[in-house]
Scaffold this motif. Structure first.
Motif, PDB file in Angstrom:
ATOM      1  N   ASP A 133     -66.118   6.834   5.111  1.00  0.00           N
ATOM      2  CA  ASP A 133     -65.543   5.896   6.063  1.00  0.00           C
ATOM      3  C   ASP A 133     -65.621   6.565   7.423  1.00  0.00           C
ATOM      4  O   ASP A 133     -65.541   7.793   7.522  1.00  0.00           O
ATOM      5  CB  ASP A 133     -64.069   5.618   5.741  1.00  0.00           C
ATOM      6  CG  ASP A 133     -63.894   4.511   4.715  1.00  0.00           C
ATOM      7  OD1 ASP A 133     -64.751   3.610   4.662  1.00  0.00           O
ATOM      8  OD2 ASP A 133     -62.891   4.557   3.978  1.00  0.00           O
ATOM      9  N   PHE A 134     -65.766   5.781   8.470  1.00  0.00           N
ATOM     10  CA  PHE A 134     -65.777   6.293   9.836  1.00  0.00           C
ATOM     11  C   PHE A 134     -64.574   5.703  10.536  1.00  0.00           C
ATOM     12  O   PHE A 134     -64.387   4.488  10.542  1.00  0.00           O
ATOM     13  CB  PHE A 134     -67.074   5.890  10.547  1.00  0.00           C
ATOM     14  CG  PHE A 134     -68.283   6.625  10.027  1.00  0.00           C
ATOM     15  CD1 PHE A 134     -68.802   7.697  10.724  1.00  0.00           C
ATOM     16  CD2 PHE A 134     -68.879   6.255   8.829  1.00  0.00           C
ATOM     17  CE1 PHE A 134     -69.905   8.392  10.239  1.00  0.00           C
ATOM     18  CE2 PHE A 134     -69.975   6.935   8.336  1.00  0.00           C
ATOM     19  CZ  PHE A 134     -70.487   8.002   9.044  1.00  0.00           C
ATOM     20  N   ASP A 135     -63.737   6.563  11.110  1.00  0.00           N
ATOM     21  CA  ASP A 135     -62.503   6.088  11.732  1.00  0.00           C
ATOM     22  C   ASP A 135     -62.120   7.008  12.878  1.00  0.00           C
ATOM     23  O   ASP A 135     -62.668   8.098  13.026  1.00  0.00           O
ATOM     24  CB  ASP A 135     -61.382   6.039  10.693  1.00  0.00           C
ATOM     25  CG  ASP A 135     -60.298   5.039  11.048  1.00  0.00           C
ATOM     26  OD1 ASP A 135     -60.138   4.711  12.244  1.00  0.00           O
ATOM     27  OD2 ASP A 135     -59.592   4.594  10.133  1.00  0.00           O
ATOM     28  N   CYS A 136     -61.142   6.564  13.666  1.00  0.00           N
ATOM     29  CA  CYS A 136     -60.649   7.342  14.808  1.00  0.00           C
ATOM     30  C   CYS A 136     -59.434   8.178  14.442  1.00  0.00           C
ATOM     31  O   CYS A 136     -59.059   9.071  15.191  1.00  0.00           O
ATOM     32  CB  CYS A 136     -60.303   6.419  15.970  1.00  0.00           C
ATOM     33  SG  CYS A 136     -61.709   5.462  16.531  1.00  0.00           S
ATOM     34  N   GLU A 137     -58.803   7.876  13.338  1.00  0.00           N
ATOM     35  CA  GLU A 137     -57.582   8.566  12.919  1.00  0.00           C
ATOM     36  C   GLU A 137     -57.673   8.976  11.451  1.00  0.00           C
ATOM     37  O   GLU A 137     -58.294   8.294  10.644  1.00  0.00           O
ATOM     38  CB  GLU A 137     -56.364   7.648  13.084  1.00  0.00           C
ATOM     39  CG  GLU A 137     -56.057   7.279  14.516  1.00  0.00           C
ATOM     40  CD  GLU A 137     -55.547   8.449  15.334  1.00  0.00           C
ATOM     41  OE1 GLU A 137     -54.889   9.351  14.778  1.00  0.00           O
ATOM     42  OE2 GLU A 137     -55.818   8.466  16.536  1.00  0.00           O
ATOM     43  N   ILE A 138     -56.997  10.053  11.132  1.00  0.00           N
ATOM     44  CA  ILE A 138     -56.915  10.490   9.741  1.00  0.00           C
ATOM     45  C   ILE A 138     -56.026   9.519   8.982  1.00  0.00           C
ATOM     46  O   ILE A 138     -54.995   9.090   9.490  1.00  0.00           O
ATOM     47  CB  ILE A 138     -56.303  11.908   9.657  1.00  0.00           C
ATOM     48  CG1 ILE A 138     -57.230  12.932  10.292  1.00  0.00           C
ATOM     49  CG2 ILE A 138     -56.004  12.291   8.224  1.00  0.00           C
ATOM     50  CD1 ILE A 138     -56.667  14.328  10.337  1.00  0.00           C
ATOM     51  N   HIS A 139     -56.441   9.152   7.784  1.00  0.00           N
ATOM     52  CA  HIS A 139     -55.560   8.379   6.914  1.00  0.00           C
ATOM     53  C   HIS A 139     -55.530   9.051   5.558  1.00  0.00           C
ATOM     54  O   HIS A 139     -56.444   9.786   5.169  1.00  0.00           O
ATOM     55  CB  HIS A 139     -55.936   6.897   6.828  1.00  0.00           C
ATOM     56  CG  HIS A 139     -57.387   6.617   6.649  1.00  0.00           C
ATOM     57  ND1 HIS A 139     -57.974   6.513   5.423  1.00  0.00           N
ATOM     58  CD2 HIS A 139     -58.370   6.403   7.558  1.00  0.00           C
ATOM     59  CE1 HIS A 139     -59.253   6.248   5.567  1.00  0.00           C
ATOM     60  NE2 HIS A 139     -59.534   6.183   6.848  1.00  0.00           N
ATOM     61  N   LYS A 140     -54.445   8.846   4.867  1.00  0.00           N
ATOM     62  CA  LYS A 140     -54.178   9.541   3.612  1.00  0.00           C
ATOM     63  C   LYS A 140     -55.210   9.175   2.556  1.00  0.00           C
ATOM     64  O   LYS A 140     -55.560   8.012   2.398  1.00  0.00           O
ATOM     65  CB  LYS A 140     -52.780   9.180   3.125  1.00  0.00           C
ATOM     66  CG  LYS A 140     -52.296  10.012   1.975  1.00  0.00           C
ATOM     67  CD  LYS A 140     -50.867   9.683   1.643  1.00  0.00           C
ATOM     68  CE  LYS A 140     -50.378  10.547   0.503  1.00  0.00           C
ATOM     69  NZ  LYS A 140     -48.997  10.264   0.167  1.00  0.00           N
ATOM     70  N   GLY A 141     -55.669  10.177   1.844  1.00  0.00           N
ATOM     71  CA  GLY A 141     -56.585   9.937   0.740  1.00  0.00           C
ATOM     72  C   GLY A 141     -57.893  10.688   0.863  1.00  0.00           C
ATOM     73  O   GLY A 141     -58.106  11.669   0.170  1.00  0.00           O
TER      74      GLY A 141
END
Length: 116
Positions: free
Chosen positions: A56-64
């Motif tokens: 996944d490409f994102d601007c923030e860390i997310h759990k998992g």
């Protein structure tokens, strides 16, 4: 102001459906990042045995997911990424940045090999 920029400025995380399982890996980038150098990204990920489809490409860390590559201008804690670089455009244009990326890849691969 763009809606996602406003949410990011307010430090509001995005809702994610529990029905759709996330991918096992995450690549962090800035909101305004140009990720058009997909073949370069794919090559770097391939060197650490990760495919684009697994990320996944994102601007923030997310759990998992495991953070594979943090290419944000401003690094935030916790620093859990395998690879940490300047934004992709800077890496593509600067030999020193590419060298540092390569050194991180080599160090990661050597660590994995010694763990076996």
């Amino acid at each position: 102001m763009e809606k996602s920029a406003f949410l990011d400025a307010m430090n509001i995380t995005r809702w994610r459906s529990a029905d759709k399982p996330g991918k096992p890996f995450l690549v962090l980038h800035d909101i305004d990042a140009d990720l058009s150098a997909q073949s370069f990204i794919e090559q770097v990920l391939g060197l650490v045995n990760v495919t684009l489809d697994e990320c996944d490409f994102d601007c923030e860390i997310h759990k998992g997911p495991q953070v594979v590559w943090d290419m944000r201008k401003t690094k935030r804690r916790p620093r859990v990424a395998w690879l940490v670089t300047a934004p992709l455009n800077d890496v593509m244009q600067n030999g020193d940045e590419k060298r540092q990326l390569w050194q991180q890849i080599c160090q990661l691969l050597n660590t994995r090999q010694s763990e076996r």
